[in-house]
Design a protein around this motif. Structure first.
Motif, short mmCIF file in Angstrom:
data_model
loop_
_atom_site.label_atom_id
_atom_site.label_comp_id
_atom_site.label_asym_id
_atom_site.label_seq_id
_atom_site.Cartn_x
_atom_site.Cartn_y
_atom_site.Cartn_z
N THR A 97 0.83 -1.21 0.00
CA THR A 97 0.00 0.00 0.00
C THR A 97 0.86 1.25 0.00
O THR A 97 0.61 2.20 -0.74
CB THR A 97 -0.93 0.01 1.23
OG1 THR A 97 -1.79 -1.12 1.16
CG2 THR A 97 -1.75 1.29 1.26
N THR A 145 -19.85 8.50 -4.65
CA THR A 145 -18.98 7.35 -4.52
C THR A 145 -18.29 7.03 -5.82
O THR A 145 -18.75 7.40 -6.90
CB THR A 145 -19.79 6.11 -4.10
OG1 THR A 145 -20.81 5.90 -5.08
CG2 THR A 145 -20.43 6.32 -2.75
N ARG A 202 -7.58 3.45 -7.05
CA ARG A 202 -8.62 2.57 -6.51
C ARG A 202 -8.01 1.35 -5.83
O ARG A 202 -8.49 0.91 -4.78
CB ARG A 202 -9.55 2.13 -7.64
CG ARG A 202 -10.52 3.23 -8.07
CD ARG A 202 -11.36 2.78 -9.23
NE ARG A 202 -12.34 3.81 -9.58
CZ ARG A 202 -12.97 3.86 -10.74
NH1 ARG A 202 -12.75 2.94 -11.65
NH2 ARG A 202 -13.85 4.82 -10.98
N ILE A 233 -6.65 2.50 -2.47
CA ILE A 233 -7.72 2.70 -1.50
C ILE A 233 -8.25 1.37 -1.01
O ILE A 233 -8.50 1.16 0.19
CB ILE A 233 -8.86 3.54 -2.11
CG1 ILE A 233 -8.38 4.96 -2.43
CG2 ILE A 233 -10.06 3.59 -1.18
CD1 ILE A 233 -9.39 5.79 -3.22
N SER A 234 -8.41 0.44 -1.92
CA SER A 234 -8.94 -0.87 -1.57
C SER A 234 -8.02 -1.62 -0.63
O SER A 234 -8.47 -2.31 0.30
CB SER A 234 -9.18 -1.69 -2.84
OG SER A 234 -9.62 -2.99 -2.54
N ASP A 263 -5.38 -0.56 4.79
CA ASP A 263 -6.08 -1.21 5.90
C ASP A 263 -5.92 -0.48 7.23
O ASP A 263 -6.18 -1.02 8.29
CB ASP A 263 -5.60 -2.66 6.04
CG ASP A 263 -4.08 -2.75 6.20
OD1 ASP A 263 -3.43 -1.68 6.28
OD2 ASP A 263 -3.56 -3.87 6.24
N SER A 275 -5.95 3.80 9.10
CA SER A 275 -6.30 5.20 8.90
C SER A 275 -5.11 6.04 8.43
O SER A 275 -5.28 7.01 7.70
CB SER A 275 -6.87 5.79 10.19
OG SER A 275 -5.93 5.69 11.25
N LEU A 299 -4.87 5.61 4.66
CA LEU A 299 -6.02 6.25 4.02
C LEU A 299 -5.92 7.77 4.08
O LEU A 299 -6.22 8.46 3.09
CB LEU A 299 -7.31 5.79 4.68
CG LEU A 299 -7.75 4.36 4.37
CD1 LEU A 299 -8.87 3.92 5.31
CD2 LEU A 299 -8.21 4.23 2.91
N GLU A 346 -14.96 7.81 -1.29
CA GLU A 346 -14.66 6.40 -1.04
C GLU A 346 -13.70 6.25 0.12
O GLU A 346 -13.82 5.33 0.95
CB GLU A 346 -14.06 5.76 -2.30
CG GLU A 346 -13.88 4.27 -2.23
CD GLU A 346 -15.20 3.50 -2.19
OE1 GLU A 346 -15.17 2.31 -1.86
OE2 GLU A 346 -16.25 4.11 -2.48
N ILE A 347 -12.74 7.14 0.22
CA ILE A 347 -11.79 7.09 1.35
C ILE A 347 -12.52 7.36 2.66
O ILE A 347 -12.30 6.69 3.66
CB ILE A 347 -10.67 8.14 1.13
CG1 ILE A 347 -9.79 7.71 -0.05
CG2 ILE A 347 -9.82 8.28 2.39
CD1 ILE A 347 -8.83 8.81 -0.53
N LYS A 393 -15.49 6.73 3.44
CA LYS A 393 -16.29 5.57 3.82
C LYS A 393 -15.47 4.54 4.59
O LYS A 393 -15.99 3.81 5.43
CB LYS A 393 -16.87 4.90 2.56
CG LYS A 393 -18.06 5.62 1.98
CD LYS A 393 -18.62 4.82 0.81
CE LYS A 393 -19.88 5.46 0.27
NZ LYS A 393 -20.46 4.66 -0.85
N LYS A 394 -14.17 4.49 4.29
CA LYS A 394 -13.32 3.49 4.92
C LYS A 394 -12.70 3.98 6.22
O LYS A 394 -12.20 3.18 7.01
CB LYS A 394 -12.21 3.06 3.96
CG LYS A 394 -12.68 2.30 2.73
CD LYS A 394 -11.52 1.62 2.01
CE LYS A 394 -10.90 0.53 2.87
NZ LYS A 394 -9.85 -0.23 2.16
#
Length: 252
Positions: free
Chosen positions: A4, A30, A189, A192-193, A196, A198, A201, A247-248, A250-251
């Protein structure tokens, strides 16, 4: 985690290399599941403009129609003569509602303050003694004021709205075919996926916010120069980064 971090560094390098031009972050929608982003599609139309007036602390824009109750010249919210609540006037644009100059850069504090002032005037407790007709008008006015505030608060929606007022509709459904940008979309993407925690992210989010600021600044330059094709391209990229930012969040 190592992958990552490597991906984040790769994205950062790619962003700097690919888009040296000059946007600010407000998350809006989103990320789409496919690697497709909107492309410009223009449709010209005419828009009406009204003259702005103020009445006390009520930000009243003069309406083109007469008051439904007394026939006098009506304002956006209340008739200045009989104080009857007026129906929504679609010729009054969102900037006029809040007494703002019709330009992209606005003062968020001024917008928020005027929005709260409007909502006080439209609060159900203040119109409960009005006729059903006026209460219905107040509910419609409140909905329009809320939508106007929501649109002007976010940089992307504000850019699209001010373009619309200038006769340019931006079609968000068409896709981007730029292979370099498509590669960036895929890599971002994936990052982001796979992120894992903060810290990762927030690092990605910081990069996305910086790109939003750069493209927002580019939009201002293009819009003020009336280079609308370039302005639409800026909106196209702002849309992508807004979605990535959402999207970020949301995680997190």
């Amino acid at each position: 985690m190592k992958k990552t971090k490597t991906m984040v560094a790769s994205i950062s390098t790619l962003i700097r290399r690919t888009y040296p031009s000059t946007n600010r972050c407000n998350s809006l929608a989103t990320i789409q599941s496919q690697t497709q982003l909107p492309r410009e599609s223009l449709q010209h139309h005419s828009s009406a403009e009204g003259r702005l007036r103020f009445s006390g602390r009520v930000f009243c824009s003069e309406s083109g129609a007469g008051c439904w109750n007394c026939g006098e010249k009506a304002a956006f919210l209340f008739c200045n003569s009989c104080r009857s609540i007026q129906p929504v006037d679609d010729s009054v644009d969102y900037f006029q509602i809040f007494g703002l100059e019709k330009k992209y850069e606005i003062d968020p504090g001024s917008l928020e303050g005027k929005y709260k002032d409007w909502q006080k005037k439209l609060h159900p407790d203040l119109v409960h003694n009005k006729s059903k007709k006026e209460r219905d008008y107040a509910a419609e006015q409140s909905a329009k004021v809320t939508e106007a505030c929501r649109t002007l608060t976010k940089r992307l929606s504000r850019a699209m709205y001010i373009m619309k007022l200038n006769g340019v509709n931006v079609n968000e459904e068409e896709t981007i075919t730029d292979p370099t940008l498509l590669m960036e979309i895929m890599e971002l993407r994936e990052a982001i996926s796979e992120a894992d925690d903060s810290t990762s992210l927030n690092q990605i989010r910081s990069q996305v916010q910086e790109k939003l600021k750069q493209w927002s600044d580019s939009f201002v330059e293009a819009f003020e120069s009336q280079k609308f094709d370039d302005a639409v391209k800026c909106i196209q990229r702002m849309t992508y980064y807004e979605r990535a930012c959402e999207e970020i969040l949301k995680k997190l």
